[in-house]
Design a protein around this motif. Structure first.
Motif, short mmCIF file in Angstrom:
data_model
loop_
_atom_site.label_atom_id
_atom_site.label_comp_id
_atom_site.label_asym_id
_atom_site.label_seq_id
_atom_site.Cartn_x
_atom_site.Cartn_y
_atom_site.Cartn_z
N GLY A 226 0.77 -1.24 0.00
CA GLY A 226 0.00 0.00 0.00
C GLY A 226 0.81 1.29 0.00
O GLY A 226 0.24 2.37 -0.15
N ASP A 227 2.12 1.21 0.21
CA ASP A 227 2.95 2.42 0.15
C ASP A 227 4.34 2.05 -0.36
O ASP A 227 5.36 2.53 0.15
CB ASP A 227 3.04 3.09 1.53
CG ASP A 227 3.70 4.47 1.48
OD1 ASP A 227 3.68 5.11 0.41
OD2 ASP A 227 4.24 4.90 2.51
N LEU A 228 4.37 1.20 -1.34
CA LEU A 228 5.66 0.68 -1.81
C LEU A 228 6.32 1.64 -2.79
O LEU A 228 5.68 2.14 -3.71
CB LEU A 228 5.44 -0.68 -2.49
CG LEU A 228 6.72 -1.42 -2.89
CD1 LEU A 228 7.56 -1.76 -1.66
CD2 LEU A 228 6.38 -2.70 -3.66
N SER A 229 7.59 1.91 -2.53
CA SER A 229 8.37 2.78 -3.41
C SER A 229 9.83 2.57 -3.03
O SER A 229 10.12 1.92 -2.02
CB SER A 229 7.99 4.23 -3.20
OG SER A 229 8.54 4.70 -1.98
N PRO A 230 10.76 3.14 -3.80
CA PRO A 230 12.18 2.99 -3.44
C PRO A 230 12.53 3.60 -2.08
O PRO A 230 13.62 3.39 -1.57
CB PRO A 230 12.90 3.73 -4.57
CG PRO A 230 11.97 3.65 -5.73
CD PRO A 230 10.60 3.77 -5.13
N LEU A 248 -3.04 -3.44 3.36
CA LEU A 248 -4.46 -3.80 3.35
C LEU A 248 -4.67 -5.20 2.81
O LEU A 248 -3.87 -5.70 2.03
CB LEU A 248 -5.33 -2.78 2.62
CG LEU A 248 -5.11 -2.32 1.20
CD1 LEU A 248 -6.29 -1.49 0.75
CD2 LEU A 248 -3.85 -1.51 1.06
N PRO A 249 -5.73 -5.85 3.31
CA PRO A 249 -6.01 -7.21 2.88
C PRO A 249 -6.35 -7.23 1.39
O PRO A 249 -7.05 -6.33 0.92
CB PRO A 249 -7.23 -7.64 3.71
CG PRO A 249 -7.57 -6.53 4.61
CD PRO A 249 -6.73 -5.35 4.28
N SER A 250 -5.88 -8.24 0.68
CA SER A 250 -6.09 -8.24 -0.77
C SER A 250 -7.56 -8.31 -1.15
O SER A 250 -7.93 -7.97 -2.26
CB SER A 250 -5.28 -9.35 -1.44
OG SER A 250 -5.54 -10.56 -0.80
N GLY A 251 -8.41 -8.72 -0.20
CA GLY A 251 -9.84 -8.76 -0.50
C GLY A 251 -10.53 -7.40 -0.33
O GLY A 251 -11.70 -7.24 -0.69
N HIS A 252 -9.83 -6.41 0.18
CA HIS A 252 -10.44 -5.09 0.41
C HIS A 252 -10.78 -4.43 -0.94
O HIS A 252 -10.03 -4.57 -1.90
CB HIS A 252 -9.47 -4.22 1.20
CG HIS A 252 -10.07 -2.94 1.69
ND1 HIS A 252 -10.16 -1.82 0.89
CD2 HIS A 252 -10.61 -2.61 2.87
CE1 HIS A 252 -10.75 -0.86 1.58
NE2 HIS A 252 -11.02 -1.31 2.79
N PRO A 253 -11.92 -3.74 -0.99
CA PRO A 253 -12.36 -3.14 -2.27
C PRO A 253 -11.31 -2.29 -2.98
O PRO A 253 -11.30 -2.20 -4.21
CB PRO A 253 -13.56 -2.28 -1.88
CG PRO A 253 -14.01 -2.78 -0.55
CD PRO A 253 -12.89 -3.53 0.08
N THR A 254 -10.43 -1.61 -2.22
CA THR A 254 -9.46 -0.74 -2.89
C THR A 254 -8.08 -1.38 -3.02
O THR A 254 -7.14 -0.75 -3.49
CB THR A 254 -9.30 0.60 -2.13
OG1 THR A 254 -8.86 0.31 -0.80
CG2 THR A 254 -10.59 1.37 -2.09
N ALA A 255 -7.95 -2.64 -2.59
CA ALA A 255 -6.63 -3.27 -2.54
C ALA A 255 -5.95 -3.31 -3.91
O ALA A 255 -4.75 -3.04 -4.04
CB ALA A 255 -6.73 -4.68 -1.97
N LEU A 256 -6.73 -3.60 -4.94
CA LEU A 256 -6.14 -3.75 -6.26
C LEU A 256 -5.58 -2.42 -6.77
O LEU A 256 -4.54 -2.38 -7.42
CB LEU A 256 -7.17 -4.32 -7.23
CG LEU A 256 -6.64 -5.43 -8.15
CD1 LEU A 256 -5.95 -6.53 -7.34
CD2 LEU A 256 -7.75 -6.01 -8.99
N ASP A 257 -6.27 -1.33 -6.45
CA ASP A 257 -5.77 0.00 -6.83
C ASP A 257 -4.42 0.27 -6.19
O ASP A 257 -3.49 0.75 -6.83
CB ASP A 257 -6.74 1.11 -6.40
CG ASP A 257 -8.09 0.98 -7.08
OD1 ASP A 257 -8.14 0.32 -8.15
OD2 ASP A 257 -9.08 1.51 -6.55
N TYR A 258 -4.34 -0.02 -4.89
CA TYR A 258 -3.06 0.20 -4.19
C TYR A 258 -1.97 -0.70 -4.76
O TYR A 258 -0.83 -0.28 -4.93
CB TYR A 258 -3.22 -0.04 -2.69
CG TYR A 258 -3.85 1.12 -1.97
CD1 TYR A 258 -3.07 2.19 -1.56
CD2 TYR A 258 -5.21 1.16 -1.73
CE1 TYR A 258 -3.63 3.27 -0.89
CE2 TYR A 258 -5.79 2.23 -1.08
CZ TYR A 258 -5.00 3.29 -0.66
OH TYR A 258 -5.56 4.36 -0.01
N LEU A 259 -2.35 -1.94 -5.03
CA LEU A 259 -1.35 -2.87 -5.54
C LEU A 259 -0.82 -2.41 -6.90
O LEU A 259 0.38 -2.47 -7.17
CB LEU A 259 -1.95 -4.28 -5.64
CG LEU A 259 -1.00 -5.36 -6.18
CD1 LEU A 259 0.24 -5.48 -5.30
CD2 LEU A 259 -1.71 -6.71 -6.27
#
Ligand SMILES: Nc1ncnc2c1ncn2[C@@H]1O[C@H](COP(=O)(O)OP(=O)(O)OP(=O)(O)O)[C@@H](O)[C@H]1O
Ligand SMILES: [Mg+2]
Length: 306
Positions: A226-230, A248-259
Motif C-alpha cells: 500500500g505504500d511501496l516505493s524505493p 491492506l487485505p487483498s480482499g479489500h475493495p481498494t486493494a487492487l488500486d493500491y497494488l
C-alpha cells in the motif's frame, strides 16, 4: 523528541510510573481523570501523590485541566514513557538513540539496543493510517472512548505493522523481524542498509529478486503493502521491504488500486535500471486472496487495548 522523553523517564520513581498507569486506565472513563479519583486509586499518602503529579506535569508527561473540575490526562510523551517502560520491563529494550534515524508524517524511528546487545529499530507511530481499512472491528472497539481515538489509531498502526511483519517474516519474506510491540511502539531488527532511492549503482537484478520474492510471500498471505516505493526498500547484503502499517487485505475493495500503484512504482524504478518486474504474475497472486484480513480483524479484537 525522544531524548527529552528518555531523560524524563530516568527521573521517575516507581510511584510516578504507577500513577501514570493509573491515569492510563482511568482515561477510559474520563477524558481528564479527576484528581480526587487519582488520589483514591493511588492509595498512597496524599502529599506523595501530589508530588508525583507535580513531577509528571513538570516533565510534560501529563496535562492538567482546571474546569469544571481538577483532572489530568496523559500527553503523547507520557504514552512514550509508558511504552518505553514496558519494553524495559520485558527486556526488549535497553537503550534508544537520542536522534531519529527516520521521521515521516506518521512515525519516528530510532535505533536502539536490547539487553542482549542486539541492534534494533524502534518505531513510534504518531498517527493513524489504517483505521478505515478495518472500520468495523476498529470502530466497535473504540466507539466508547471517543476522546481516546487518536491513541487507539496509533495503536492500530503499530498492531498492523507488527502483524504484517510477523506473518511475512515467518513465511520467509525479507522484512525486519518484529521483536516486540506495546501500545503505539514496535521494536524490530535493525537492517544495516540504505534506502533504495539513495543507492547509486548496485546489482539491481538481485535487489529486484529480493523485492519480488517478498511481494510474492506477502500477496500469498493476502497482504498488499500500500505504500511501496524505493523509499521503503532497504538495501544491505539483501534487500528488505519496510514500512507496512498501511497494508491492506487483498480482499479489500481498494486493494487492487493500491497494488497497481505499488507495482507501478517498483516496475518503473527497476525498468529504468533495465530490470523487469513480473507485474502480471503478482497481480494474479492477489486475486487468490489469502486470509490475512480475517486474521488481523481477530487481532484487533484481542489486542487493541494493550
Ligand atoms: N528495521 C529498520 N532498520 C533500519 N532502518 C530502519 C528500519 N525501519 C525503518 N528504518 C529507517 O527509518 C526510516 C523511516 O521508517 P519507515 O519507512 O518505516 O517509516 P516512515 O516512512 O516514517 O513511515 P510513514 O510512511 O508513516 O511516514 C526508513 O526510511 C529507514 O531509513
Ligand atoms: Mg517510509
Amino acid at each position: 523528541m525522544i531524548k527529552q522523553v528518555v531523560e524524563a523517564y530516568g527521573k521517575l520513581s516507581k510511584r510516578d510510573l504507577r500513577l501514570l498507569r493509573i491515569l492510563e486506565v482511568g482515561q477510559h472513563r474520563h477524558e481528564f481523570v479527576p484528581q480526587e479519583l487519582v488520589e483514591r486509586w493511588a492509595r498512597g499518602k496524599r502529599e506523595e501523590v501530589l508530588d508525583s503529579l507535580r513531577r509528571l506535569h513538570y516533565l510534560g508527561l501529563i496535562r492538567r485541566n482546571l474546569s469544571p473540575y481538577l483532572g489530568w490526562k496523559i500527553t503523547a510523551s507520557g504514552y512514550d514513557v509508558l511504552a518505553i517502560h514496558t519494553l524495559r520491563m520485558r527486556r526488549k529494550l535497553l537503550r534508544l538513540s537520542p536522534t531519529p534515524i527516520g521521521v515521516g508524517k506518521e512515525s519516528e524511528v530510532y535505533s536502539g539496543e536490547t539487553p542482549g546487545g542486539l541492534k534494533v529499530a524502534v518505531k513510534f507511530y504518531r498517527g493513524g493510517v489504517s483505521s478505515f481499512r478495518y472500520e468495523k472491528a476498529f470502530e466497535s472497539k473504540v466507539k466508547r472512548f471517543k476522546h481516546l481515538r487518536w491513541v487507539y489509531e496509533t495503536r492500530l498502526s503499530a498492531l498492523a505493522e507488527f502483524f504484517a511483519l510477523g506473518k511475512i517474516f515467518e513465511a520467509g519474506g525479507m522484512v525486519p523481524e518484529p521483536l516486540a510491540r506495546t501500545r503505539h511502539v514496535v521494536v524490530m531488527t535493525y537492517i544495516d542498509g540504505v534506502e533504495l532511492f539513495r543507492l547509486e549503482g548496485g546489482d539491481y537484478k538481485k535487489i529486484a529478486e529480493d523485492v519480488v520474492e517478498t511481494l510474492r510471500t506477502a500477496l500469498k498471505l493476502g497482504i498488499v503493502h500500500g505504500d511501496l516505493s524505493p523509499y521503503n526498500i532497504l538495501v544491505g547484503g539483501r534487500s528488505y521491504v519496510i514500512d507496512w502499517p498501511q497494508w491492506l487485505p487483498s480482499g479489500h475493495p481498494t486493494a487492487l488500486d493500491y497494488l497497481m500503484r505499488d507495482l507501478g512504482n517498483v516496475a518503473s524504478y527497476f525498468g529504468e535500471k533495465g530490470v523487469e518486474i513480473p507485474v502480471e504474475e503478482l497481480l494474479e497472486l492477489a486475486r487468490t486472496s489469502g486470509t490475512a484480513g480475517e486474521l488481523f480483524t481477530a487481532e484487533i479484537n484481542k489486542y487493541i487495548y494493550y
